[in-house]
Design an enzyme around this catalytic site. Structure first.
Site, PDB file in Angstrom:
ATOM      1  N   CYS A  81       0.812  -1.226   0.000  1.00  0.00           N
ATOM      2  CA  CYS A  81       0.000   0.000   0.000  1.00  0.00           C
ATOM      3  C   CYS A  81       0.843   1.273   0.000  1.00  0.00           C
ATOM      4  CB  CYS A  81      -0.959   0.002   1.182  1.00  0.00           C
ATOM      5  SG  CYS A  81      -2.289  -1.183   0.966  1.00  0.00           S
ATOM      6  N   HIS A  94      -3.186   7.456   2.921  1.00  0.00           N
ATOM      7  CA  HIS A  94      -3.631   6.200   2.316  1.00  0.00           C
ATOM      8  C   HIS A  94      -4.990   5.811   2.909  1.00  0.00           C
ATOM      9  CE1 HIS A  94      -3.821   2.199   0.834  1.00  0.00           C
ATOM     10  NE2 HIS A  94      -3.632   1.644   2.018  1.00  0.00           N
ATOM     11  N   ASN A  99     -10.217   0.437  -0.071  1.00  0.00           N
ATOM     12  CA  ASN A  99      -8.754   0.504  -0.141  1.00  0.00           C
ATOM     13  C   ASN A  99      -8.309   0.014  -1.522  1.00  0.00           C
ATOM     14  OD1 ASN A  99      -6.004   0.191   0.074  1.00  0.00           O
ATOM     15  ND2 ASN A  99      -6.052  -0.894   2.029  1.00  0.00           N
TER      16      ASN A  99
HETATM   17  O1  UT7 Z   1      -3.695  -0.877   3.495  1.00  0.00           O
HETATM   18  C1  UT7 Z   1      -2.797  -1.777   4.051  1.00  0.00           C
HETATM   19  C2  UT7 Z   1      -2.837  -1.735   5.513  1.00  0.00           C
HETATM   20  N1  UT7 Z   1      -4.066  -2.308   6.010  1.00  0.00           N
HETATM   21  C3  UT7 Z   1      -4.701  -1.695   6.980  1.00  0.00           C
HETATM   22  O2  UT7 Z   1      -4.325  -0.637   7.384  1.00  0.00           O
HETATM   23  C4  UT7 Z   1      -5.877  -2.421   7.595  1.00  0.00           C
HETATM   24  C5  UT7 Z   1      -5.769  -2.387   9.101  1.00  0.00           C
HETATM   25  N2  UT7 Z   1      -6.824  -3.107   9.784  1.00  0.00           N
HETATM   26  C6  UT7 Z   1      -8.116  -2.697   9.819  1.00  0.00           C
HETATM   27  O3  UT7 Z   1      -8.481  -1.763   9.144  1.00  0.00           O
HETATM   28  C7  UT7 Z   1      -9.060  -3.373  10.755  1.00  0.00           C
HETATM   29  O4  UT7 Z   1      -8.332  -4.215  11.630  1.00  0.00           O
HETATM   30  C8  UT7 Z   1     -10.169  -4.202  10.071  1.00  0.00           C
HETATM   31  C9  UT7 Z   1     -11.157  -3.286   9.388  1.00  0.00           C
HETATM   32  C10 UT7 Z   1      -9.561  -5.173   9.086  1.00  0.00           C
HETATM   33  C11 UT7 Z   1     -10.944  -4.988  11.149  1.00  0.00           C
HETATM   34  O5  UT7 Z   1     -11.447  -4.097  12.125  1.00  0.00           O
HETATM   35  P1  UT7 Z   1     -11.199  -4.371  13.667  1.00  0.00           P
HETATM   36  O6  UT7 Z   1     -11.869  -3.291  14.398  1.00  0.00           O
HETATM   37  O7  UT7 Z   1      -9.733  -4.553  13.890  1.00  0.00           O
HETATM   38  O8  UT7 Z   1     -12.009  -5.710  13.880  1.00  0.00           O
HETATM   39  P2  UT7 Z   1     -11.502  -7.094  14.510  1.00  0.00           P
HETATM   40  O9  UT7 Z   1     -10.739  -7.860  13.505  1.00  0.00           O
HETATM   41  O10 UT7 Z   1     -10.890  -6.825  15.859  1.00  0.00           O
HETATM   42  O11 UT7 Z   1     -12.893  -7.792  14.751  1.00  0.00           O
HETATM   43  C12 UT7 Z   1     -13.854  -7.286  15.707  1.00  0.00           C
HETATM   44  C13 UT7 Z   1     -15.061  -8.171  15.690  1.00  0.00           C
HETATM   45  C14 UT7 Z   1     -14.749  -9.653  15.791  1.00  0.00           C
HETATM   46  O12 UT7 Z   1     -15.796 -10.264  16.517  1.00  0.00           O
HETATM   47  P3  UT7 Z   1     -15.635 -10.608  18.087  1.00  0.00           P
HETATM   48  O13 UT7 Z   1     -14.433 -11.509  18.144  1.00  0.00           O
HETATM   49  O14 UT7 Z   1     -15.404  -9.291  18.747  1.00  0.00           O
HETATM   50  O15 UT7 Z   1     -16.934 -11.249  18.406  1.00  0.00           O
HETATM   51  C15 UT7 Z   1     -14.784 -10.131  14.361  1.00  0.00           C
HETATM   52  O16 UT7 Z   1     -15.082 -11.501  14.259  1.00  0.00           O
HETATM   53  O17 UT7 Z   1     -15.762  -8.016  14.435  1.00  0.00           O
HETATM   54  C16 UT7 Z   1     -15.874  -9.286  13.776  1.00  0.00           C
HETATM   55  N3  UT7 Z   1     -15.715  -9.059  12.345  1.00  0.00           N
HETATM   56  C17 UT7 Z   1     -16.723  -8.719  11.521  1.00  0.00           C
HETATM   57  N4  UT7 Z   1     -18.018  -8.524  11.746  1.00  0.00           N
HETATM   58  C18 UT7 Z   1     -18.783  -8.171  10.697  1.00  0.00           C
HETATM   59  C19 UT7 Z   1     -14.561  -9.102  11.618  1.00  0.00           C
HETATM   60  N5  UT7 Z   1     -14.807  -8.800  10.324  1.00  0.00           N
HETATM   61  C20 UT7 Z   1     -16.138  -8.554  10.251  1.00  0.00           C
HETATM   62  C21 UT7 Z   1     -16.977  -8.189   9.194  1.00  0.00           C
HETATM   63  N6  UT7 Z   1     -18.290  -8.001   9.443  1.00  0.00           N
HETATM   64  N7  UT7 Z   1     -16.536  -8.009   7.940  1.00  0.00           N
END
Ligand code: UT7
Length: 329
Positions: free
Chosen positions: A116, A256, A286
């Site tokens: 990225c 970004h 993204n």
């Molecule tokens: O561009 C290159 C660099 N990349 C980035 O900068 C991306 C960085 N990461 C992120 O943007 C975020 O970590 C994500 C958007 C990918 C995920 O967001 P998050 O707030 O970190 O969510 P998480 O992975 O901690 O998940 C939170 C909860 C989980 O459920 P529990 O364990 O709390 O019950 C996940 O299972 O949300 C759940 N979850 C979803 N729910 C609905 C994970 N993905 C989804 C989804 N829809 N798509």
């Protein structure tokens, strides 16, 4: 002799027509519009659906948009840098094909891959070629067909990424405008957290790797998020400090577009008011190498000659950094 700086003198962009909305994603994987919007800021993304069209298609369209808008003769382009993480093919440079297709018959071309941060690193590379005095017109293209490496059954990644392309022209400037400073970083610790396991030299593609879905992007979102939030804010603060920039004299932040929460954290550390923080993640998601030129294209009309722009990116690898540039038109 007057010092040569490297200025951006034209911008072009292209996104495919097909829109994949959060509502449609709800029917594909276990997710919902509220979760995607609050966690990422994304509402929809564009996908290149036509069979047989790859990243070069997005790049050519973006370059052609720039050439038409700025009335450039492609034969005058000296160099094309193709920033992409999704080349048309693993071997045979995508940039070389793009150069031929747009009529840049006097240019040499190559691809640059830094996930990225590809476009940000490309800005540094393009500017260095201009500042050296060796070349007069360097076309930097950032394009990615992320849909070609995303598993649309994996809700951790398929809600985030989209396809798109953008292009900028770098030319010498003798008024001190253009790229002023850069602070680029990388750290191999990131390799485990955002990657495609198979298809490279460690794990060549096989029936087994395909059956395991190892040709798709894997992301440990939480870990990448943690590094991205601190990394992007640190480099942006650093570039402000060492150029004596304050929240008042920074005009625009072009970060970004990976997650609205990461952009907000960076803006907050810089102390910037909301109206200076450019955002289009809700429309495209993204797009990897295309986010920064798509921002420039969408907001070009608001920029004024002499404006102070801060660019920041964070990506797989890890790769990250910030660039301070004075707008030249
Ligand atoms: O561009 C290159 C660099 N990349 C980035 O900068 C991306 C960085 N990461 C992120 O943007 C975020 O970590 C994500 C958007 C990918 C995920 O967001 P998050 O707030 O970190 O969510 P998480 O992975 O901690 O998940 C939170 C909860 C989980 O459920 P529990 O364990 O709390 O019950 C996940 O299972 O949300 C759940 N979850 C979803 N729910 C609905 C994970 N993905 C989804 C989804 N829809 N798509």
């Amino acid at each position: 002799m007057t010092k040569i700086t490297a200025a951006i003198t034209a911008v072009g962009a292209y996104v495919p027509e097909f829109v994949l909305s959060n509502q449609v994603l709800e029917t594909m994987v276990d997710t919902n519009d509220e979760w995607i919007t609050s966690r990422t800021g994304i509402k929809e993304r564009r996908l290149l659906k036509e069979k047989g069209k790859g990243t070069s298609y997005l790049a050519i369209k973006a370059a052609e948009d720039l050439i038409a808008k700025a009335n450039i003769n492609p034969e005058e382009i000296d160099l094309i840098i193709m920033a992409t993480a999704t080349p048309d093919m693993p071997v045979a440079s995508t940039g070389v094909y793009v150069a031929s297709q747009i009529g840049a018959v006097n240019a040499f071309a190559f691809d640059l891959q830094a996930a990225c941060s590809s476009f940000l690193y490309g800005m540094s590379t393009a500017a260095a070629y201009i500042q050296s005095g060796r070349y007069k017109k360097v076309l930097l293209i950032g394009a990615d067909k992320m849909s070609s490496i995303i598993d649309y059954t994996d809700r951790a990644t398929c809600i985030i990424f989209g396809d798109g392309g953008g292009a900028v022209l770098f030319e010498p400037n003798y008024e001190g405008l253009g790229l002023q400073d850069e602070f680029l970083r990388s750290d191999g610790i990131g390799r485990e957290y955002l990657k495609i396991d198979a298809g490279g030299s460690i794990l060549p593609p096989s029936a087994e790797t395909v059956a395991n879905g190892q040709h798709f992007v894997f992301q440990d979102g939480k870990t990448v998020f943690k590094y991205a939030v601190s990394g992007m804010a640190d480099v942006s603060e650093k570039i402000m400090e060492r150029n004596n920039l304050t929240k008042e004299n920074v005009d625009w932040l072009l970060a970004h577009q990976a997650n609205k929460r990461i952009i907000d954290a960076t803006a907050s550390r810089m102390g910037l008011d909301e109206e200076k923080v450019l955002v289009n993640i809700h429309r495209y998601g993204n797009t990897t190498s295309a986010t920064l030129p798509l921002l420039m294209s969408d907001f070009e009309k608001q920029f004024k000659k002499g404006d102070n722009l801060i660019f920041a990116a964070f990506g797989g690898g890890f790769t990250w950094g910030s660039i301070y540039l004075k707008w030249a038109y």
